[in-house]
Design a protein around this motif. Structure first.
Motif, PDB file in Angstrom:
ATOM      1  N   UNK A  66    -104.450 -25.609 -63.451  1.00 54.86           N
ATOM      2  CA  UNK A  66    -104.347 -25.479 -64.895  1.00 54.86           C
ATOM      3  C   UNK A  66    -103.676 -26.684 -65.566  1.00 54.86           C
ATOM      4  N   UNK A  71    -105.196 -27.684 -70.711  1.00 61.02           N
ATOM      5  CA  UNK A  71    -104.810 -28.404 -71.932  1.00 61.02           C
ATOM      6  C   UNK A  71    -106.055 -28.920 -72.651  1.00 61.02           C
ATOM      7  N   UNK A  74    -108.158 -25.953 -74.201  1.00 59.08           N
ATOM      8  CA  UNK A  74    -107.560 -25.374 -75.413  1.00 59.08           C
ATOM      9  C   UNK A  74    -107.235 -26.424 -76.467  1.00 59.08           C
ATOM     10  N   UNK A  75    -107.538 -27.677 -76.182  1.00 56.13           N
ATOM     11  CA  UNK A  75    -107.284 -28.792 -77.111  1.00 56.13           C
ATOM     12  C   UNK A  75    -105.797 -28.990 -77.364  1.00 56.13           C
ATOM     13  N   UNK A  76    -104.943 -28.430 -76.515  1.00 57.91           N
ATOM     14  CA  UNK A  76    -103.519 -28.651 -76.733  1.00 57.91           C
ATOM     15  C   UNK A  76    -103.128 -30.065 -76.337  1.00 57.91           C
ATOM     16  N   UNK A  77    -104.019 -30.754 -75.620  1.00 61.55           N
ATOM     17  CA  UNK A  77    -103.696 -32.145 -75.282  1.00 61.55           C
ATOM     18  C   UNK A  77    -103.561 -32.993 -76.543  1.00 61.55           C
ATOM     19  N   UNK A  78    -104.184 -32.524 -77.640  1.00 61.32           N
ATOM     20  CA  UNK A  78    -104.042 -33.263 -78.897  1.00 61.32           C
ATOM     21  C   UNK A  78    -102.590 -33.289 -79.369  1.00 61.32           C
ATOM     22  N   UNK A  80     -99.934 -33.132 -77.340  1.00 58.47           N
ATOM     23  CA  UNK A  80     -99.150 -33.995 -76.453  1.00 58.47           C
ATOM     24  C   UNK A  80     -99.455 -35.465 -76.692  1.00 58.47           C
TER      25      UNK A  80
END
Lengths: 288, 323
Positions: A66, A71, A74-78, A80
């Motif tokens: 995971x 990331x 879910x586009x949460x890398x944006x 970070x």
């Protein structure tokens, strides 16, 4: 970096993955421990630990799958990557969180040699060194798994590729036996490997002149060396590729009680290389 | 202050952003307007340092986003198209994480988080897991994250998508409040929203900046933006004769309908003062001639028309290029 580390660690234990991993590893080691050390009376905990290696191969992909795949999905890398934190710190923060998860069962393992000691003779030095190397081997596997997780958006694919890669490394020694050991066989094998590398260079640079020159040069060099001194090629393939059997360093300690310092350096280098590759893969995706 | 210089982004052979060039002044609300796939999100992703540009430069308060990313990113708060939320965290945990990630000083963190929760009205849900929140609340959490620490530049990619009308109004008010001290950039394909909120509109089509001006100026930009429509029973020749007396008429177009009425479109000279209203003069002229007017209406090019004209002109030109 600390923020990412804390968040990741908390998320491992909130989402059960961390708990399951720790429980799984301790349970299986406990079973081996009961069988070998308590029942059969064998005084080395290191031997028990070598039995747990297979559990690592299933457990590590569970942790790494995971790390980046989720990331990205879910586009949460944006969040970070647009935060004022360098990419290396993001990767290191995540890696350190995974290392901490793997460290927990290893800390629990430190109690086992003491139990042996309470009931008779124990070989604490060998046991503790083997636990440390076992942990380090886990870190190597984590780095490989983290890298494979950056290549995909799907956790399932990340799990399967990591599991496949770790299983392959586990069985590597056996696979090596199928390789030719004669000078001519090794030379052909080496040329094949060089061709694959040259093909990759051609793919990324799309400069066929450069690739053709490289290929021709390596063929000429190999053939020349073969005719001048063919003994160079003997056992070359298994010598080169055999280094990939990472678990050998660990089993060397558990079976023969020999610590291969070169092997430890190899572990640390592999960790560094895969962390570097992880950073580069994410960096590259921003540009393509 | 943001400077975007000659920005190009290629995905393979597809040109997503085509030599964009603009400068944004502090303390204003900028709107990126464009049809789907025009390159709005890509431009924003490059400005925030999430993507690398193929060519060109983005300078934020004097810091190049690629050369000094950490320094430049400190000045930006970004809400992407899909809010980057960790579903397994509660709202307050998430915002505390974001505050730490943005390297706010330890003492200010709690205050900042509390402040943005007050502004975005998240206090009621602060201990709930994000995965259990509705889309509107999630959008607000994303917005709270973007304004956390009150950076100089706030970039919002379609901030009102998925919200109900009441929430949309709240968010617009919030954006207006924020703009008093910060530069706000938002993208949208909803014209009404951009017109209402933004001080300055940039219309992007196929990766190119086709127009950038204030909403009012954009409406005036169109040729013949000031025109009148009338409907009368008089014949076109008569209409022409009656209106001879009225000054400031550029051109007239006639259309004779089946039921013997004349429909005329009168274009007002653009040089004769922007706000010149000829309706009274036209009415009086017809009254004097004893000719009844069935309809008299001022028609003005709306932002919609400007938008359609600008983005479609692009398409026509592009099609011509293909031939």
């Amino acid at each position: 970096m600390l923020a990412i580390y804390k968040r990741e660690l908390r998320s491992y234990f909130q989402s059960m993955v961390g708990c399951v991993f720790v429980a799984f590893l301790v349970l299986f080691t406990g079973i081996y421990f009961t069988a070998y050390n308590l029942t059969a009376g064998y005084p080395y905990f290191s031997y028990t630990l070598s039995g747990s290696l297979i559990v690592f191969i299933v457990g590590i992909p569970l942790i790494t799958m995971r790390s980046f795949a989720e990331e990205r999905k879910n586009k949460t890398d944006q969040l970070l990557l647009t935060a004022p934190v360098s990419l290396t710190k993001v990767v290191l923060g995540k890696y350190m969180a995974m290392v901490t998860v793997v460290a927990i069962p290893n800390l629990i393992f430190c109690l086992f040699p003491l139990i042996i000691k309470m009931n008779g003779t124990a070989y604490l030095k060998v046991d503790y060194i083997s636990i440390a190397v076992f942990f380090l081997l886990g870190c190597v596997y984590l780095a490989i798994g983290m890298f494979l997780s950056t290549l995909t958006e799907s956790q399932i694919i990340a799990f399967i590729t990591t599991f496949g890669a770790l299983l392959l490394l586990y069985l590597w020694k056996g696979i090596m036996e199928f390789l030719p050991s004669s000078a001519s066989g090794c030379m052909i094998g080496l040329l094949l490997m060089i061709s694959v590398v040259v093909f990759y260079i051609w793919q990324i640079t799309s400069n066929w002149i450069l690739s053709a020159v490289l290929e021709a040069a390596s063929v000429v060099a190999c053939v020349a060396v073969y005719f001048v001194k063919s003994s160079v090629f003997e056992n070359l393939l298994s010598g080169l590729l055999g280094k990939l059997a990472f678990a050998d360093v660990f089993t060397g300690i558990t079976q023969n009680h020999i610590v291969d310092m070169g092997g430890i350096v190899l572990y640390l280098s592999v960790i560094t290389v895969f962390i570097f590759l992880t950073v580069q893969t994410i960096q590259k995706r921003r540009w393509s | 202050m943001i400077e975007v210089k000659n920005l190009v982004k290629k995905y393979g052979t597809h040109l997503a952003v085509d030599h964009l060039d603009f400068q944004l002044e502090p303390g204003r609300i900028y709107g990126f307007l464009g049809p789907n796939g025009a390159g709005k999100s890509t431009t924003m992703n490059i400005m925030t340092g999430y993507l690398g540009a193929t060519e060109g430069q983005v300078v934020i308060d004097g810091h190049d986003i690629l050369k000094e990313p950490e320094e430049a990113k400190k000045h930006i708060g970004y809400l992407p198209e899909l809010p980057p939320l960790y579903m397994d965290m509660t709202v307050s945990e998430y915002l505390e994480f974001a505050a730490e990630l943005k390297e706010l000083p330890r003492k200010e963190r709690e205050d900042s988080v509390q402040k943005v929760m007050d502004i975005t009205r998240l206090n009621d849900v602060q201990f709930r897991l994000i995965k259990n929140l509705s889309k509107g609340y999630r959008q607000r959490v994303g917005l709270a994250q973007a304004i956390l620490g009150f950076p100089d530049i706030i970039i919002l990619d379609e901030p009102t998508v998925g919200l109900d009308p009441k929430q949309i109004i709240e968010i617009r008010e919030l954006i207006r409040d924020m703009a008093k001290e910060h530069t706000v950039i938002l993208s949208s394909h909803i014209l009404a929203e951009v017109r209402e909120v933004c001080d300055y509109i940039m219309i992007i089509s196929k990766g190119k900046l086709v127009a950038s001006d204030t909403p009012e100026n954009l409406e005036h930009l169109m040729a013949g933006q000031n025109s009148l429509e009338i409907e009368t029973k008089a014949k076109p020749e008569d209409v022409r004769r009656i209106l001879k007396e009225v000054s400031g008429i550029e051109r007239m177009e006639f259309d004779r309908t089946k039921d013997a009425t004349t429909y005329a479109k009168i274009e007002v000279k653009s040089g004769s003062g922007r706000e010149q209203d000829l309706r009274e003069a036209v009415f009086l002229a017809f009254a004097e001639a004893g000719c009844p007017l069935l309809m008299l209406k001022a028609s003005r090019a709306s932002l919609e028309e400007v938008f359609m004209e600008l983005t479609q002109a692009e398409e026509v030109a592009a099609d011509a290029g293909d031939l």
